[in-house]
Design a protein around this motif. Structure first.
Motif, PDB file in Angstrom:
ATOM      1  N   ILE A 147     -12.024  32.315  26.957  1.00  0.00           N
ATOM      2  CA  ILE A 147     -11.969  30.703  27.022  1.00  0.00           C
ATOM      3  C   ILE A 147     -12.819  30.242  28.009  1.00  0.00           C
ATOM      4  O   ILE A 147     -13.432  29.333  28.024  1.00  0.00           O
ATOM      5  N   ALA A 148     -12.487  30.895  29.426  1.00  0.00           N
ATOM      6  CA  ALA A 148     -13.136  30.605  30.718  1.00  0.00           C
ATOM      7  C   ALA A 148     -14.844  30.779  30.159  1.00  0.00           C
ATOM      8  O   ALA A 148     -15.760  30.013  30.803  1.00  0.00           O
ATOM      9  N   LYS A 149     -15.179  31.784  29.806  1.00  0.00           N
ATOM     10  CA  LYS A 149     -16.685  32.224  29.403  1.00  0.00           C
ATOM     11  C   LYS A 149     -17.071  31.149  28.454  1.00  0.00           C
ATOM     12  O   LYS A 149     -18.407  30.584  28.603  1.00  0.00           O
ATOM     13  N   PHE A 150     -16.266  30.863  27.471  1.00  0.00           N
ATOM     14  CA  PHE A 150     -17.056  29.774  26.487  1.00  0.00           C
ATOM     15  C   PHE A 150     -17.060  28.535  27.255  1.00  0.00           C
ATOM     16  O   PHE A 150     -18.009  27.873  27.030  1.00  0.00           O
ATOM     17  N   MET A 151     -16.049  28.234  27.890  1.00  0.00           N
ATOM     18  CA  MET A 151     -16.299  26.794  28.732  1.00  0.00           C
ATOM     19  C   MET A 151     -17.320  26.678  29.504  1.00  0.00           C
ATOM     20  O   MET A 151     -18.086  25.734  29.631  1.00  0.00           O
ATOM     21  N   GLY A 152     -17.450  27.756  30.196  1.00  0.00           N
ATOM     22  CA  GLY A 152     -18.448  27.841  31.207  1.00  0.00           C
ATOM     23  C   GLY A 152     -19.973  27.827  30.335  1.00  0.00           C
ATOM     24  O   GLY A 152     -21.138  27.060  30.767  1.00  0.00           O
ATOM     25  N   SER A 153     -20.000  28.349  29.210  1.00  0.00           N
ATOM     26  CA  SER A 153     -21.337  28.420  28.387  1.00  0.00           C
ATOM     27  C   SER A 153     -21.693  27.150  27.794  1.00  0.00           C
ATOM     28  O   SER A 153     -22.832  26.625  27.783  1.00  0.00           O
ATOM     29  N   ILE A 154     -20.571  26.455  27.459  1.00  0.00           N
ATOM     30  CA  ILE A 154     -20.971  25.065  26.853  1.00  0.00           C
ATOM     31  C   ILE A 154     -20.879  23.883  27.951  1.00  0.00           C
ATOM     32  O   ILE A 154     -21.720  22.931  27.996  1.00  0.00           O
ATOM     33  N   ARG A 155     -20.356  24.309  29.104  1.00  0.00           N
ATOM     34  CA  ARG A 155     -20.518  23.214  30.470  1.00  0.00           C
ATOM     35  C   ARG A 155     -21.634  23.101  30.780  1.00  0.00           C
ATOM     36  O   ARG A 155     -22.319  21.835  31.257  1.00  0.00           O
ATOM     37  N   SER A 156     -22.547  24.259  31.097  1.00  0.00           N
ATOM     38  CA  SER A 156     -23.849  24.465  31.616  1.00  0.00           C
ATOM     39  C   SER A 156     -24.801  23.096  30.935  1.00  0.00           C
ATOM     40  O   SER A 156     -25.452  22.420  31.255  1.00  0.00           O
ATOM     41  N   PRO A 157     -24.891  23.400  29.494  1.00  0.00           N
ATOM     42  CA  PRO A 157     -25.981  22.289  28.969  1.00  0.00           C
ATOM     43  C   PRO A 157     -25.336  20.966  28.974  1.00  0.00           C
ATOM     44  O   PRO A 157     -26.188  19.873  29.177  1.00  0.00           O
ATOM     45  N   ILE A 158     -23.997  20.859  28.996  1.00  0.00           N
ATOM     46  CA  ILE A 158     -23.401  19.358  29.203  1.00  0.00           C
ATOM     47  C   ILE A 158     -23.952  18.809  30.672  1.00  0.00           C
ATOM     48  O   ILE A 158     -24.247  17.640  30.568  1.00  0.00           O
ATOM     49  N   TYR A 159     -23.769  19.618  31.477  1.00  0.00           N
ATOM     50  CA  TYR A 159     -24.085  19.216  32.837  1.00  0.00           C
ATOM     51  C   TYR A 159     -25.328  18.815  32.822  1.00  0.00           C
ATOM     52  O   TYR A 159     -25.833  17.801  33.515  1.00  0.00           O
ATOM     53  N   LYS A 160     -26.415  19.727  32.342  1.00  0.00           N
ATOM     54  CA  LYS A 160     -27.734  19.573  32.553  1.00  0.00           C
ATOM     55  C   LYS A 160     -28.249  18.203  31.896  1.00  0.00           C
ATOM     56  O   LYS A 160     -28.840  17.404  32.211  1.00  0.00           O
ATOM     57  N   PHE A 161     -27.483  18.023  30.686  1.00  0.00           N
ATOM     58  CA  PHE A 161     -27.523  16.553  29.798  1.00  0.00           C
ATOM     59  C   PHE A 161     -27.220  15.462  30.452  1.00  0.00           C
ATOM     60  O   PHE A 161     -27.969  14.169  30.723  1.00  0.00           O
ATOM     61  N   ALA A 162     -26.125  15.543  31.348  1.00  0.00           N
ATOM     62  CA  ALA A 162     -25.614  14.556  32.143  1.00  0.00           C
ATOM     63  C   ALA A 162     -26.390  14.234  33.338  1.00  0.00           C
ATOM     64  O   ALA A 162     -26.577  13.181  33.628  1.00  0.00           O
ATOM     65  N   TYR A 163     -26.939  15.446  33.763  1.00  0.00           N
ATOM     66  CA  TYR A 163     -27.853  15.070  35.135  1.00  0.00           C
ATOM     67  C   TYR A 163     -29.258  14.310  34.690  1.00  0.00           C
ATOM     68  O   TYR A 163     -29.618  13.486  35.274  1.00  0.00           O
ATOM     69  N   ALA A 164     -29.659  14.699  33.470  1.00  0.00           N
ATOM     70  CA  ALA A 164     -30.971  14.025  32.796  1.00  0.00           C
ATOM     71  C   ALA A 164     -30.499  12.603  32.798  1.00  0.00           C
ATOM     72  O   ALA A 164     -31.490  11.596  32.907  1.00  0.00           O
ATOM     73  N   ILE A 169     -30.978   6.764  34.340  1.00  0.00           N
ATOM     74  CA  ILE A 169     -30.309   5.728  34.871  1.00  0.00           C
ATOM     75  C   ILE A 169     -30.682   5.037  36.211  1.00  0.00           C
ATOM     76  O   ILE A 169     -30.844   4.043  36.356  1.00  0.00           O
ATOM     77  N   ASP A 170     -30.795   6.364  36.868  1.00  0.00           N
ATOM     78  CA  ASP A 170     -31.121   5.928  38.504  1.00  0.00           C
ATOM     79  C   ASP A 170     -32.690   5.231  38.327  1.00  0.00           C
ATOM     80  O   ASP A 170     -33.028   4.526  39.072  1.00  0.00           O
ATOM     81  N   LYS A 171     -33.337   5.828  37.527  1.00  0.00           N
ATOM     82  CA  LYS A 171     -34.875   5.417  37.620  1.00  0.00           C
ATOM     83  C   LYS A 171     -35.084   4.233  37.092  1.00  0.00           C
ATOM     84  O   LYS A 171     -35.621   3.195  37.646  1.00  0.00           O
ATOM     85  N   ASN A 172     -34.451   3.909  36.157  1.00  0.00           N
ATOM     86  CA  ASN A 172     -34.224   2.308  35.415  1.00  0.00           C
ATOM     87  C   ASN A 172     -33.596   1.548  36.436  1.00  0.00           C
ATOM     88  O   ASN A 172     -34.141   0.302  36.433  1.00  0.00           O
ATOM     89  N   GLY A 173     -32.708   1.731  37.082  1.00  0.00           N
ATOM     90  CA  GLY A 173     -32.052   1.174  38.125  1.00  0.00           C
ATOM     91  C   GLY A 173     -33.111   0.554  39.154  1.00  0.00           C
ATOM     92  O   GLY A 173     -33.057  -0.573  39.574  1.00  0.00           O
ATOM     93  N   GLU A 174     -33.983   1.593  39.624  1.00  0.00           N
ATOM     94  CA  GLU A 174     -34.756   1.277  40.653  1.00  0.00           C
ATOM     95  C   GLU A 174     -35.848   0.436  40.269  1.00  0.00           C
ATOM     96  O   GLU A 174     -36.469  -0.473  40.765  1.00  0.00           O
ATOM     97  N   GLU A 175     -36.444   0.715  38.782  1.00  0.00           N
ATOM     98  CA  GLU A 175     -37.454  -0.067  38.298  1.00  0.00           C
ATOM     99  C   GLU A 175     -37.111  -1.684  38.316  1.00  0.00           C
ATOM    100  O   GLU A 175     -37.475  -2.421  38.703  1.00  0.00           O
ATOM    101  N   SER A 176     -35.778  -1.709  37.726  1.00  0.00           N
ATOM    102  CA  SER A 176     -35.258  -3.173  37.616  1.00  0.00           C
ATOM    103  C   SER A 176     -35.060  -3.649  38.917  1.00  0.00           C
ATOM    104  O   SER A 176     -35.356  -5.137  39.097  1.00  0.00           O
ATOM    105  N   GLY A 177     -34.669  -2.991  40.013  1.00  0.00           N
ATOM    106  CA  GLY A 177     -34.477  -3.527  41.344  1.00  0.00           C
ATOM    107  C   GLY A 177     -35.937  -3.921  41.894  1.00  0.00           C
ATOM    108  O   GLY A 177     -35.938  -5.083  42.476  1.00  0.00           O
ATOM    109  N   GLU A 178     -37.102  -3.163  41.617  1.00  0.00           N
ATOM    110  CA  GLU A 178     -38.436  -3.521  42.111  1.00  0.00           C
ATOM    111  C   GLU A 178     -38.665  -4.720  41.400  1.00  0.00           C
ATOM    112  O   GLU A 178     -39.413  -5.577  42.006  1.00  0.00           O
ATOM    113  N   THR A 179     -38.505  -4.854  39.980  1.00  0.00           N
ATOM    114  CA  THR A 179     -38.899  -6.351  39.476  1.00  0.00           C
ATOM    115  C   THR A 179     -37.988  -7.328  40.047  1.00  0.00           C
ATOM    116  O   THR A 179     -38.749  -8.351  40.011  1.00  0.00           O
ATOM    117  N   ALA A 180     -36.820  -7.291  40.057  1.00  0.00           N
ATOM    118  CA  ALA A 180     -36.040  -8.303  40.906  1.00  0.00           C
ATOM    119  C   ALA A 180     -36.746  -8.630  42.091  1.00  0.00           C
ATOM    120  O   ALA A 180     -36.657  -9.915  42.450  1.00  0.00           O
TER     121      ALA A 180
END
Length: 198
Positions: A147-164, A169-180
């Motif tokens: 179970i631990a190995k399985f959770m580790g294997s599925i958690r890695s892609p999820i973390y990468k997706f969340a970071y992306a 979100i951060d980039k869009n936030g900066e751009e909207s801040g510059e526009t404002a």
């Protein structure tokens, strides 16, 4: 030997009933267990035995010493006749209803650490298995490890997706801040037109 002495040595009906009840309990445990290991526990210290029992208990494995004659009778009743040849010397039984790997894994660990402690054989899913098969079974990852190995294997892609997503979100936030900021500093049409003279 006199008849009186023979009568005294005969087990009473109460003792026979008690032994039968104990046998019935053991038979039920063997039937319900999906795996079990017979071990030779001779020569282990009280401290080692305490650790061994705690390890089995923590993994939901029942570890108990039964008389070889009782285990032998139980083996006959559940169809483990081949296991009767292993019932010599100081024998204990470790059984599990839920995790087929746990008894073998814990027994192997202690057999590796304690010279006098040894695995004799056991059973798995209704079939008697040898010492070598028990040792091989012990090397299979436990349910928790899988179970631990399985959770580790599925958690890695999820973390990468969340970071992306967070980066977007951060980039869009900066751009909207510059526009404002640009909108705040830019003059409005009204401010840009000179006031008409009265």
């Amino acid at each position: 030997m006199s008849l009186y002495m023979e009568v005294l040595q005969m087990p009473s009906a109460k003792i026979l009933a008690q032994k039968q009840a104990e046998l019935d309990v053991l038979v039920g445990k063997l039937k319900n267990a999906n795996a079990g290991v017979l071990v030779d526990y001779s020569g282990i210290t009280v401290e080692q035995d305490t650790k061994l029992r705690a390890s089995f208990r923590k993994s939901g494995v029942e570890y108990k010493v039964y008389k070889n004659t009782m285990t032998s009778r139980a083996c006959d009743e559940v169809g483990y006749a081949e296991m009767k040849d292993l019932l010599k010397g100081m024998t204990a039984l470790a059984i599990s209803e839920s995790d087929p790997v746990a008894p073998a894994k814990i027994a192997k660990k202690f057999a590796d650490d304690i010279e006098t402690f040894d695995i004799k054989g056991g059973f798995l899913d209704g079939k008697v298995i040898s010492r070598d098969e028990i040792m091989a079974l012990a090397d299979i990852p436990s349910k928790e490890e899988l179970i631990a190995k399985f959770m580790g294997s599925i958690r890695s892609p999820i973390y990468k997706f969340a970071y992306a997503l967070q980066a977007i979100i951060d980039k869009n936030g900066e751009e909207s801040g510059e526009t404002a900021s640009a909108e705040e500093t830019a003059p409005t049409e009204e401010a840009a037109q000179p006031e008409s003279e009265a």
